[in-house]
Design a protein around this motif. Structure first.
Motif, PDB file in Angstrom:
ATOM      1  N   LYS A 125       0.835  -1.213   0.000  1.00  0.00           N
ATOM      2  CA  LYS A 125       0.000   0.000   0.000  1.00  0.00           C
ATOM      3  C   LYS A 125       0.863   1.253   0.000  1.00  0.00           C
ATOM      4  CE  LYS A 125      -4.098  -1.848   2.154  1.00  0.00           C
ATOM      5  NZ  LYS A 125      -4.369  -2.451   3.446  1.00  0.00           N
ATOM      6  N   GLU A 126       2.021   1.146   0.670  1.00  0.00           N
ATOM      7  CA  GLU A 126       2.896   2.311   0.802  1.00  0.00           C
ATOM      8  C   GLU A 126       3.562   2.713  -0.513  1.00  0.00           C
ATOM      9  OE1 GLU A 126       4.246   1.038   5.253  1.00  0.00           O
ATOM     10  OE2 GLU A 126       5.824   1.345   3.789  1.00  0.00           O
ATOM     11  N   LYS A 127       3.809   1.722  -1.364  1.00  0.00           N
ATOM     12  CA  LYS A 127       4.647   1.977  -2.536  1.00  0.00           C
ATOM     13  C   LYS A 127       4.262   1.029  -3.671  1.00  0.00           C
ATOM     14  CE  LYS A 127       9.612   2.027  -3.311  1.00  0.00           C
ATOM     15  NZ  LYS A 127      10.912   1.974  -2.657  1.00  0.00           N
ATOM     16  N   ASN A 128       4.457   1.470  -4.923  1.00  0.00           N
ATOM     17  CA  ASN A 128       4.175   0.571  -6.052  1.00  0.00           C
ATOM     18  C   ASN A 128       5.370  -0.329  -6.314  1.00  0.00           C
ATOM     19  OD1 ASN A 128       1.651   1.629  -6.587  1.00  0.00           O
ATOM     20  ND2 ASN A 128       2.524   3.293  -7.822  1.00  0.00           N
ATOM     21  N   PHE A 129       5.130  -1.611  -6.327  1.00  0.00           N
ATOM     22  CA  PHE A 129       6.195  -2.554  -6.682  1.00  0.00           C
ATOM     23  C   PHE A 129       5.830  -3.228  -7.995  1.00  0.00           C
ATOM     24  CE2 PHE A 129       6.851  -2.110  -2.132  1.00  0.00           C
ATOM     25  CZ  PHE A 129       8.241  -2.017  -2.051  1.00  0.00           C
ATOM     26  N   ASP A 130       6.852  -3.447  -8.838  1.00  0.00           N
ATOM     27  CA  ASP A 130       6.601  -4.122 -10.115  1.00  0.00           C
ATOM     28  C   ASP A 130       6.490  -5.629  -9.929  1.00  0.00           C
ATOM     29  OD1 ASP A 130       6.847  -1.764 -11.999  1.00  0.00           O
ATOM     30  OD2 ASP A 130       8.717  -1.618 -10.857  1.00  0.00           O
ATOM     31  N   GLN A 148      -1.349 -18.817  -0.748  1.00  0.00           N
ATOM     32  CA  GLN A 148      -2.727 -18.494  -1.128  1.00  0.00           C
ATOM     33  C   GLN A 148      -3.150 -17.157  -0.508  1.00  0.00           C
ATOM     34  OE1 GLN A 148      -5.573 -21.538  -0.104  1.00  0.00           O
ATOM     35  NE2 GLN A 148      -7.174 -20.608  -1.346  1.00  0.00           N
ATOM     36  N   GLU A 149      -2.815 -16.991   0.775  1.00  0.00           N
ATOM     37  CA  GLU A 149      -3.165 -15.737   1.475  1.00  0.00           C
ATOM     38  C   GLU A 149      -2.476 -14.535   0.829  1.00  0.00           C
ATOM     39  OE1 GLU A 149      -2.974 -15.015   5.919  1.00  0.00           O
ATOM     40  OE2 GLU A 149      -2.648 -17.184   5.795  1.00  0.00           O
ATOM     41  N   ILE A 150      -1.216 -14.717   0.478  1.00  0.00           N
ATOM     42  CA  ILE A 150      -0.472 -13.616  -0.158  1.00  0.00           C
ATOM     43  C   ILE A 150      -1.116 -13.304  -1.518  1.00  0.00           C
ATOM     44  CG2 ILE A 150       1.790 -12.868  -1.060  1.00  0.00           C
ATOM     45  CD1 ILE A 150       3.052 -14.732   1.124  1.00  0.00           C
ATOM     46  N   GLY A 151      -1.535 -14.358  -2.202  1.00  0.00           N
ATOM     47  CA  GLY A 151      -2.220 -14.191  -3.484  1.00  0.00           C
ATOM     48  C   GLY A 151      -3.499 -13.374  -3.339  1.00  0.00           C
ATOM     49  N   GLU A 152      -4.210 -13.598  -2.249  1.00  0.00           N
ATOM     50  CA  GLU A 152      -5.442 -12.830  -1.984  1.00  0.00           C
ATOM     51  C   GLU A 152      -5.123 -11.342  -1.869  1.00  0.00           C
ATOM     52  OE1 GLU A 152      -8.805 -13.455  -1.695  1.00  0.00           O
ATOM     53  OE2 GLU A 152      -8.171 -15.318  -2.666  1.00  0.00           O
ATOM     54  N   VAL A 153      -4.067 -11.036  -1.112  1.00  0.00           N
ATOM     55  CA  VAL A 153      -3.644  -9.642  -0.927  1.00  0.00           C
ATOM     56  C   VAL A 153      -3.266  -9.031  -2.285  1.00  0.00           C
ATOM     57  CG1 VAL A 153      -1.800  -8.184   0.032  1.00  0.00           C
ATOM     58  CG2 VAL A 153      -2.832  -9.985   1.436  1.00  0.00           C
ATOM     59  N   LEU A 154      -2.580  -9.819  -3.086  1.00  0.00           N
ATOM     60  CA  LEU A 154      -2.078  -9.289  -4.359  1.00  0.00           C
ATOM     61  C   LEU A 154      -3.188  -9.007  -5.375  1.00  0.00           C
ATOM     62  CD1 LEU A 154       1.237 -11.269  -4.593  1.00  0.00           C
ATOM     63  CD2 LEU A 154       1.039  -8.793  -4.765  1.00  0.00           C
ATOM     64  N   LYS A 155      -4.369  -9.540  -5.129  1.00  0.00           N
ATOM     65  CA  LYS A 155      -5.502  -9.255  -6.042  1.00  0.00           C
ATOM     66  C   LYS A 155      -5.744  -7.751  -6.140  1.00  0.00           C
ATOM     67  CE  LYS A 155      -8.221 -13.466  -5.834  1.00  0.00           C
ATOM     68  NZ  LYS A 155      -9.252 -14.146  -5.064  1.00  0.00           N
ATOM     69  N   GLU A 156      -5.436  -7.047  -5.054  1.00  0.00           N
ATOM     70  CA  GLU A 156      -5.618  -5.585  -5.047  1.00  0.00           C
ATOM     71  C   GLU A 156      -4.493  -4.855  -5.777  1.00  0.00           C
ATOM     72  OE1 GLU A 156      -6.417  -3.574  -1.281  1.00  0.00           O
ATOM     73  OE2 GLU A 156      -7.144  -5.524  -0.569  1.00  0.00           O
ATOM     74  N   PHE A 157      -3.435  -5.599  -6.134  1.00  0.00           N
ATOM     75  CA  PHE A 157      -2.272  -4.958  -6.764  1.00  0.00           C
ATOM     76  C   PHE A 157      -1.925  -5.687  -8.074  1.00  0.00           C
ATOM     77  CE2 PHE A 157      -2.118  -4.588  -2.169  1.00  0.00           C
ATOM     78  CZ  PHE A 157      -2.004  -3.219  -1.993  1.00  0.00           C
ATOM     79  N   PRO A 158      -2.801  -5.558  -9.077  1.00  0.00           N
ATOM     80  CA  PRO A 158      -2.616  -6.362 -10.294  1.00  0.00           C
ATOM     81  C   PRO A 158      -1.343  -6.027 -11.084  1.00  0.00           C
ATOM     82  CG  PRO A 158      -4.406  -4.779 -10.552  1.00  0.00           C
ATOM     83  CD  PRO A 158      -3.992  -4.720  -9.121  1.00  0.00           C
TER      84      PRO A 158
END
Ligand code: PMP
Length: 386
Positions: A125-130, A148-158
């Motif tokens: 959330k703090e910074k854009n990562f590629d 799987q949990e990390i994947g859930e979080v990453l859904k917000e950061f396509p």
């Protein structure tokens, strides 16, 4: 000569049928039989890691080449990478990324724990990562990351590419690229897949292939997936680099064995063997480095009691017929690492615990004879026969 059981976290013992595939006559890289075998092997790999679209790549090399392939085909100089490191192999991503001028930030934790998923979410959330890298099972600490949990979080950061190191997990621990939103996953041969080392095996989903194309020229020649792509799609129609033909036959056999065993059954077998080892060792008075919820089922990291002599114990154990690995980095001298993955059998698990007990008695360690073996038998036989 005494046969030594190789109970290290890779390479793992190789089944005879795989060794036979490896030792068959070498044929041309354009031979229709190799073409068919390579195509099947690529499909098996995609099936095992749960990727329906995208492309699989099998390249002569090892897991470390897989790491480099994942990074150079996802990021260019100056791009931002978040490395979530749970140990020695997580840290290796940092070294590789810096060689290529990628800007790296690292989230890390005490060895034996995991970075909390909320901390990862906060950082994103703090910074854009590629891209973000995560090691499914870090072989140095024996922790299993919650993919799987990390994947859930990453859904917000396509726009953040999800890269997973499956070297100490693939074929032994469940991995579902499509379902968990993983964009790139790579592995080696020599751990839970149970094949001699020598190949880097990577799967890029559709999004990751598009990202590669958007990068244009990259700082990699041998590691450029776009140079390998035509050969992977039509292995009989061209040449890029001579393939490790016999190792491809071995991998084909290894992956076929995994699918024949059944993914679910294989993952459960790994859990059962892991539990048998862990319970057995606990009965002998050893603690485990990793808390229960995040313990890997492919490797155990076993803490020594106070004043326990690491080197002489492992040497005696080896002389008695079982090879285990030393701790790495800050864990050197404090733990030993026991691998229990791939195509090993119940016999090898039981034999290992029995030889550990024999070795402990020789160094006058205080324990109850048969307690470790008994606990392991209980896990293996109760689960098997009830
Ligand atoms: N990642 C992990 C998790 C590993 O365990 C290893 C090897 N132990 C590597 C990467 C590097 O693989 P290789 O030694 O095959 O280059």
């Amino acid at each position: 000569m005494k046969k030594v059981l190789m109970m290290i976290p890779g390479p793992t013992p190789v089944d005879k049928s795989i060794l036979e595939a490896l030792s068959r006559e070498t044929i041309s890289h354009l031979d229709p039989e190799l073409v068919k075998t390579l195509k099947e092997t690529l499909n098996y790999l995609k099936k095992i890691v749960g990727c329906n679209s995208g492309e699989a790549f099998i390249m002569p090399g090892t897991g470390t080449l897989g790491m480099e392939v994942a990074l150079v085909n996802s990021l260019k100089k100056g791009d931002k990478l978040l490395v979530v490191s749970h140990g020695f192999f997580g840290d290796r991503f940092v070294e590789i990324a810096r060689v290529f001028g990628i800007e790296v930030e690292v989230l890390t934790c005490q060895w034996g724990k995991i970075v909390e998923v909320e901390k990862i979410a906060q950082k994103l959330k703090e910074k854009n990562f590629d891209a973000i890298t995560i090691t499914h099972v870090d072989t140095s600490t024996g922790v299993c990351a919650p993919l799987q949990e990390i994947g859930e979080v990453l859904k917000e950061f396509p726009n953040t590419q999800y890269i997973v190191d499956g070297v100490c997990a693939t074929g032994g621990v469940e991995e579902r690229m499509d379902d968990w939103g993983i964009d790139v996953l790579f592995t080696g041969n020599q751990k839970a897949i149970g094949v001699p080392p020598g190949l880097a095996n990577a799967v890029f989903n559709k999004k990751a292939l598009e990202r590669r194309n958007a990068l244009g020229n990259i700082h990699g020649y041998y590691s450029d997936i776009n140079r390998w792509l035509p050969i992977m799609r039509e292995p009989g129609e061209g040449y890029f680099s001579t393939h490790a033909i016999n190792t491809v036959f071995a991998l084909h056999k290894g992956l076929q064995m995994i699918l024949e065993e059944g993914l679910e059954e294989r993952y459960n077998r790994h859990k059962r063997y892991s539990l048998a080892c862990k319970k057995g060792l606990k009965e002998l008075g050893f603690d485990l480095l990793v808390p229960k919820e995040i313990r890997a089922s492919t490797v155990s990291t076993v803490l020594y009691p106070p004043n326990f002599e690491d080197t002489s114990f492992r040497k005696k154990l080896y002389e008695n017929g079982v090879l285990v690995s030393a701790g790495k980095g800050v864990l050197a001298g404090k733990i030993f690492r026991l691998g229990h993955m791939g195509n090993i059998t119940e016999n090898e698990i039981l034999c290992t615990l029995s030889i550990i007990e024999k070795t402990l008695s020789e160094i006058n360690y205080d324990f109850k004879w048969g307690a470790g073996l008994g606990a392991a038998e209980k896990v293996l036989f109760e689960n098997n026969h009830t």
